[in-house]
Enzyme design. Structure first.
Site, PDB file in Angstrom:
ATOM      1  N   TYR A   1       0.852  -1.198   0.000  1.00  0.00           N
ATOM      2  CA  TYR A   1       0.000   0.000   0.000  1.00  0.00           C
ATOM      3  C   TYR A   1       0.876   1.232   0.000  1.00  0.00           C
ATOM      4  O   TYR A   1       1.853   1.297   0.748  1.00  0.00           O
ATOM      5  CB  TYR A   1      -0.892   0.028   1.255  1.00  0.00           C
ATOM      6  CG  TYR A   1      -2.342  -0.232   0.934  1.00  0.00           C
ATOM      7  CD1 TYR A   1      -3.000   0.555  -0.004  1.00  0.00           C
ATOM      8  CD2 TYR A   1      -3.055  -1.247   1.575  1.00  0.00           C
ATOM      9  CE1 TYR A   1      -4.329   0.322  -0.311  1.00  0.00           C
ATOM     10  CE2 TYR A   1      -4.382  -1.476   1.272  1.00  0.00           C
ATOM     11  CZ  TYR A   1      -5.021  -0.687   0.323  1.00  0.00           C
ATOM     12  OH  TYR A   1      -6.322  -0.909   0.014  1.00  0.00           O
TER      13      TYR A   1
ATOM     14  N   GLU B   1      -0.561   4.874  -0.635  1.00  0.00           N
ATOM     15  CA  GLU B   1      -1.323   6.083  -0.958  1.00  0.00           C
ATOM     16  C   GLU B   1      -0.451   7.327  -0.801  1.00  0.00           C
ATOM     17  O   GLU B   1       0.314   7.423   0.172  1.00  0.00           O
ATOM     18  CB  GLU B   1      -2.537   6.228  -0.037  1.00  0.00           C
ATOM     19  CG  GLU B   1      -3.768   5.570  -0.607  1.00  0.00           C
ATOM     20  CD  GLU B   1      -4.288   4.500   0.298  1.00  0.00           C
ATOM     21  OE1 GLU B   1      -3.452   3.767   0.864  1.00  0.00           O
ATOM     22  OE2 GLU B   1      -5.516   4.404   0.424  1.00  0.00           O
TER      23      GLU B   1
ATOM     24  N   ASP C   1      -5.868  13.437 -25.664  1.00  0.00           N
ATOM     25  CA  ASP C   1      -5.952  12.033 -25.241  1.00  0.00           C
ATOM     26  C   ASP C   1      -5.355  11.232 -26.391  1.00  0.00           C
ATOM     27  O   ASP C   1      -6.019  10.986 -27.405  1.00  0.00           O
ATOM     28  CB  ASP C   1      -7.414  11.670 -24.986  1.00  0.00           C
ATOM     29  CG  ASP C   1      -7.589  10.212 -24.566  1.00  0.00           C
ATOM     30  OD1 ASP C   1      -6.661   9.413 -24.801  1.00  0.00           O
ATOM     31  OD2 ASP C   1      -8.652   9.881 -24.035  1.00  0.00           O
TER      32      ASP C   1
ATOM     33  N   THR D   1      -3.218   6.118 -22.375  1.00  0.00           N
ATOM     34  CA  THR D   1      -3.216   4.808 -21.733  1.00  0.00           C
ATOM     35  C   THR D   1      -1.900   4.136 -22.113  1.00  0.00           C
ATOM     36  O   THR D   1      -1.215   4.566 -23.048  1.00  0.00           O
ATOM     37  CB  THR D   1      -4.414   3.939 -22.173  1.00  0.00           C
ATOM     38  OG1 THR D   1      -4.483   3.934 -23.597  1.00  0.00           O
ATOM     39  CG2 THR D   1      -5.712   4.446 -21.587  1.00  0.00           C
TER      40      THR D   1
ATOM     41  N   LYS E   1      -2.051   0.280 -25.197  1.00  0.00           N
ATOM     42  CA  LYS E   1      -2.432   0.191 -26.624  1.00  0.00           C
ATOM     43  C   LYS E   1      -1.156   0.174 -27.460  1.00  0.00           C
ATOM     44  O   LYS E   1      -0.372  -0.773 -27.323  1.00  0.00           O
ATOM     45  CB  LYS E   1      -3.370   1.358 -26.964  1.00  0.00           C
ATOM     46  CG  LYS E   1      -4.698   1.312 -26.170  1.00  0.00           C
ATOM     47  CD  LYS E   1      -5.678   2.343 -26.658  1.00  0.00           C
ATOM     48  CE  LYS E   1      -7.011   2.247 -25.950  1.00  0.00           C
ATOM     49  NZ  LYS E   1      -7.045   2.997 -24.671  1.00  0.00           N
TER      50      LYS E   1
ATOM     51  N   ARG F   1      -2.049  -2.551 -18.698  1.00  0.00           N
ATOM     52  CA  ARG F   1      -3.186  -1.629 -18.572  1.00  0.00           C
ATOM     53  C   ARG F   1      -2.818  -0.545 -17.574  1.00  0.00           C
ATOM     54  O   ARG F   1      -2.273  -0.848 -16.505  1.00  0.00           O
ATOM     55  CB  ARG F   1      -4.429  -2.381 -18.074  1.00  0.00           C
ATOM     56  CG  ARG F   1      -4.975  -3.192 -19.140  1.00  0.00           C
ATOM     57  CD  ARG F   1      -6.235  -3.915 -18.927  1.00  0.00           C
ATOM     58  NE  ARG F   1      -6.415  -4.531 -20.216  1.00  0.00           N
ATOM     59  CZ  ARG F   1      -6.963  -3.918 -21.258  1.00  0.00           C
ATOM     60  NH1 ARG F   1      -7.475  -2.712 -21.148  1.00  0.00           N
ATOM     61  NH2 ARG F   1      -7.024  -4.529 -22.414  1.00  0.00           N
TER      62      ARG F   1
END
Ligand code: DSN
Length: 430
Positions: free
Chosen positions: A45, A47, A190, A216, A219, A225
């Site tokens: 974790y 954050e 984008d 992203t 692709k 991802r």
């Protein structure tokens, strides 16, 4: 006993190897990307951001995240990179939250013209919490800048999106900038679909003309991802606080703990994209798409082809997708501009070359593939979508049975399997 999941994964690996993956937003990642993605980094974790975490034990995680950000800054030549967005849609939400107040006007290309859900589509956050205005493409399927300028002057958007998901032409960022400046809007690119083409120099980079960029990573970039948000020099000049606004939007705004295994895998893919071989790959993706498009009687300046099936009949997208899948060729049904049928049963298919090119396929292979596609499409002639909505469900059930039994499709599938099986699959065979 080993999990049932592993058997299913090996079935999927078989499908990926013996079929032709032509969904233009898909690709194959390398073994190294997979290794990082499947690593113990998923246990942690963290954050917050490097040096500013809510949990202890993040010394190494900080190094990994900083490394990924540095690679992104180097690759795209920008001063700020953030690599925590889980994927493209949350990244676009974070950007919108950082730039706009709820209720502000955002403008983007209509979904039906090849835009993205998060750029102002119905039912998406971008039109629920913001006032969305969509510009469209003209009869030539190219962005209608006259309409864009008129709409921008009327609606005074706070943010204009330039980005596409089903658009086979190059984008002119300077034209977008001019219109954004006329109305004082932030311009956000984008580039998810074409990021690999930009890295490879096949497409112009939006960096000099836009304020913020989102891509992203799974692709044409060939990573896991995920998503990266970049701020340009111009964007920092426009708003020196923009980095912290985006960070706040990511957490506590919309996300929790970063996916550190994903961050590490993004870093590996960025290392790969910095190599000269990636440039060659990107050039080949575009060459392959141009040949494939030509063989199908259309054009592509990108990695994808938006192919109208109106000459085969009415509302043929679903039938084409299904028949091609029966033949081992994976594409997706897609609306075409001015869609004459329906968004659910559209008149086109969208197909592309990023994944095939990752397997080493070249122009001569595209000629063969186009030939199989044309042979498959002959098998759906006459299977027009019923005009009456209530007849469609039964019709689609029947044609699936019919196409599943079709001997010509079975024959093509054998040929496709023999062909595809000869090409190694990154991540499986490397
Ligand atoms: N789903 C992606 C695509 O296929 O283009 C866009 O988010």
């Amino acid at each position: 006993m080993a999990s049932r999941v592993f058997k299913l994964i090996s079935e999927e690996a078989h499908r990926q190897k013996y079929g032709l993956e032509m969904i233009p937003s898909e690709n194959y990642v390398s073994k190294d990307v997979l290794k990082a993605l499947g690593s113990i980094l998923t246990n942690k974790y963290s954050e917050g951001f490097p040096g500013r975490r809510y949990y202890g034990g993040n010394e190494i995680i900080d190094k990994i995240e900083n490394y990924a950000c540095d690679l992104a800054k180097k690759l795209f030549r920008v001063p700020v990179a953030l690599v925590q967005p889980y994927s493209g849609s949350p990244a676009n939400l974070a950007i919108t939250m950082a730039v706009c107040e709820p209720g502000d006007v955002v403008m983007g290309l209509a979904l039906s013209s090849g835009g993205h859900l998060t750029h102002g589509a119905n039912l998406n956050f971008s039109s629920i919490f913001y006032k969305a205005v969509n510009y469209t493409v003209g009869d030539d399927w190219k962005i209608n800048f006259g309409e864009l300028e008129t709409l921008a002057k009327i609606h005074k958007p706070k943010l204009i999106w330039v980005g596409t998901t089903a658009y086979p032409f190059k984008l002119d960022y300077k034209k977008f900038r001019k219109i954004a400046d006329m109305v004082g809007a932030s311009l956000v690119a984008d580039i998810s679909h074409i990021t690999g083409l930009i890295i490879g120099g096949v497409h112009e980079s939006p960096v000099p003309d836009v304020d913020i960029i989102m891509t992203t990573t799974h692709k044409t970039l060939r990573g896991p991802r995920g998503a990266i948000i970049l701020v340009t020099e111009r964007g920092l000049k426009r708003d020196s606080e923009i980095k912290s606004k985006i960070e706040r939007a990511i957490i506590p705004g919309i996300q929790g703990g970063p996916h550190n295994h994903q961050t590490a895998a993004i870093a590996v893919s960025l290392e790969e994209a910095l190599k000269p071989s990636f440039k060659k790959y990107a050039i080949q993706v575009a060459k392959n798409a141009a040949v494939l498009a030509k063989e199908l009687g259309t054009v592509s300046e990108t990695h994808l082809i938006l192919f109208s099936l109106t000459k085969y009949g009415y509302g043929m997208g679903y039938q084409a997708q299904y028949a091609l899948e029966e033949a081992g060729i994976t594409v997706n049904k897609n609306t075409i501009p001015g869609e004459p049928a329906s968004p659910f049963y559209p008149s086109g298919i969208r197909l592309g070359t990023p994944a095939l090119t990752s397997r080493g396929m070249k122009e001569e292979d595209m000629v063969k593939i186009a030939d199989w596609i044309k042979r498959v499409l002959e098998e759906i002639r006459g299977l027009d979508l019923p005009r009456k909505q209530e007849k469609r469900k039964d019709f689609l059930k029947e044609i699936k049975i019919k196409l599943h039994k079709n001997k010509n499709l079975k024959r093509i599938r054998k040929e496709v399997e023999n062909f595809a099986g000869k090409f190694p699959v990154p991540g499986i065979n490397d």
